[in-house]
Design a protein around this motif. Sequence first.
Motif, mmCIF file in Angstrom:
data_model
loop_
_atom_site.group_PDB
_atom_site.id
_atom_site.type_symbol
_atom_site.label_atom_id
_atom_site.label_comp_id
_atom_site.label_asym_id
_atom_site.label_seq_id
_atom_site.Cartn_x
_atom_site.Cartn_y
_atom_site.Cartn_z
ATOM 1 N N ARG A 271 2.292 -8.077 8.094
ATOM 2 C CA ARG A 271 2.287 -6.276 8.794
ATOM 3 C C ARG A 271 0.916 -6.715 7.917
ATOM 4 N N TYR A 272 0.484 -7.494 8.459
ATOM 5 C CA TYR A 272 -1.702 -7.418 7.920
ATOM 6 C C TYR A 272 -1.251 -5.666 7.579
ATOM 7 N N PHE A 273 -2.063 -4.855 6.683
ATOM 8 C CA PHE A 273 -3.270 -3.612 6.926
ATOM 9 C C PHE A 273 -4.092 -4.115 5.715
ATOM 10 N N PRO A 274 -4.953 -2.980 5.953
ATOM 11 C CA PRO A 274 -6.225 -2.914 5.080
ATOM 12 C C PRO A 274 -5.812 -2.581 3.894
ATOM 13 N N ASP A 275 -6.923 -3.322 2.485
ATOM 14 C CA ASP A 275 -6.320 -3.222 1.321
ATOM 15 C C ASP A 275 -6.429 -1.617 1.269
ATOM 16 N N PRO A 276 -6.177 -1.151 0.901
ATOM 17 C CA PRO A 276 -6.434 0.608 0.553
ATOM 18 C C PRO A 276 -7.514 0.672 -0.953
ATOM 19 N N ASP A 277 -7.138 -0.621 -1.783
ATOM 20 C CA ASP A 277 -8.095 -0.486 -2.818
ATOM 21 C C ASP A 277 -8.907 -1.816 -3.398
ATOM 22 N N LEU A 278 -9.796 -1.794 -1.848
ATOM 23 C CA LEU A 278 -10.684 -2.794 -1.328
ATOM 24 C C LEU A 278 -11.393 -2.034 -0.274
ATOM 25 N N VAL A 279 -12.905 -1.175 -0.659
ATOM 26 C CA VAL A 279 -13.627 -0.627 0.456
ATOM 27 C C VAL A 279 -13.831 -2.439 1.437
#
Length: 476
Positions: A271-279
Amino acid sequence: MSAYEAVIGLEVHAQLRTRTKIFCSCSTQFGREPNSNVCPVCTGMPGVLPVLNRTAVEYAAKMGMAVECAVNPRSVFARKNYFYPDLPKAYQISQYELPLAEHGRLRITVNGTEKTIGITRIHMEEDAGKSIHSSTENKSFVDLNRTGVPLIEIVSEPDLRSADEAVAYLKALRSILVYLEICDGNMEEGSFRCDANVSIRPKGATELGTRAELKNLNSFRHVHKAIEYEISRQAALLEDGERVVQETRLYDVDKGVTVSMRGKEEAHDYRYFPDPDLVPLLITAELLADLKRSIPELPQAREARFITEYGLPEAAAQTLTAEKDLADYFEAAARLYPEPQRISNWILSDLLRELNQAKTAAADSPLTPAHLAELLGMIDSGQISTRIAKQIFPDVFTTRESPREIVERKGLAQISDTGALEAVVDSILSSNPKEVEAFKNGKTKLMGFFVGQVMRQTKGQANPDLVNKLILEKLQ
């Protein structure tokens, strides 16, 4: 001959040689007390925010360029979600759809044949912790020191066809990482490790077979043995009319077999998704240009130069350049002594023997390049024979004394005094009249006998050229 061919792809994890972790300021030092290199960020405490390590990015980009990847100006960190006791956040920060670098290649040579292996991608990620299982206490422990240590994962195309090719690829990859000084390449400590995806298919087929992922491969020898075993195992299944199951398997070092561990996960399972804490990570063309200029001469280029500049045989050049510190040692000695091929011969025989026995790298060798150059110079000047040089080589290595100091201390200087040697030769010849007569009647192979007798009586210190000259003069 087998009716099947192997299809192998490797996923290599290389730990980057940064002083601190990828998203926090904790130390990456190996061997510290369990759970001492940790903080709220790498242990996943609520409310903390990761901060990307710039040096890790630069190291990863350099590796991408070194293997001819395209380094993407924009890449994205993603969360790889799974639960395991040594993963405190229950996700690993990695990269997925937009990795740092893609579409590279690496040339390898196996049995004299060169082959190019495609590299699918290189992406950055953080390491997980370590689970420690104690059978004596019937307990499991978790050490989070490794959590957050910066890694790059290097994923090859399924271009490898044998265990030999897989090992050659790994050695070439490791050598580049060490030359770049971005990874120490230590497989035993886990800073260079790989998983192998192995499948087989009928020869001539283009469709891929069902693959098994092999883990616990912590040496080149284990990689080779595990892949060979897995190829045989899968071939036996198909020959018996059974099917190969997609799964993750562990290599059992003691038994030399692979054993089933779990079903093989696919990307969607995480369930990969972009990390919301890293731009998104942005790398400028200017930074890439600066990094490219800092890339040193790499192993394959250095090997080619050793052949052309120093006149070394291909095999010798390949061995010398496989390890950066050994290549550096050779060049340091070559600057001090004018015959590089002799230096190469002594390094590849005597020095490597001592290094292997002492389990020491060339960079830490007690016998320095200056020692080796001095030793060869003493042979050339007639101060010692090659036999004496070979005899004292281990002493120079272990004591750190110079060859000259050891020769003087042990009284091993070569005897080149004509009068002294003439007396020894006369004694030998008078003691062996039958051999003298046989030599004069054409049995010239007895020359070796006479020289040997002189060398034995002088404890190997006689100048062999002078001994030969004196014997021939006496027997004519």
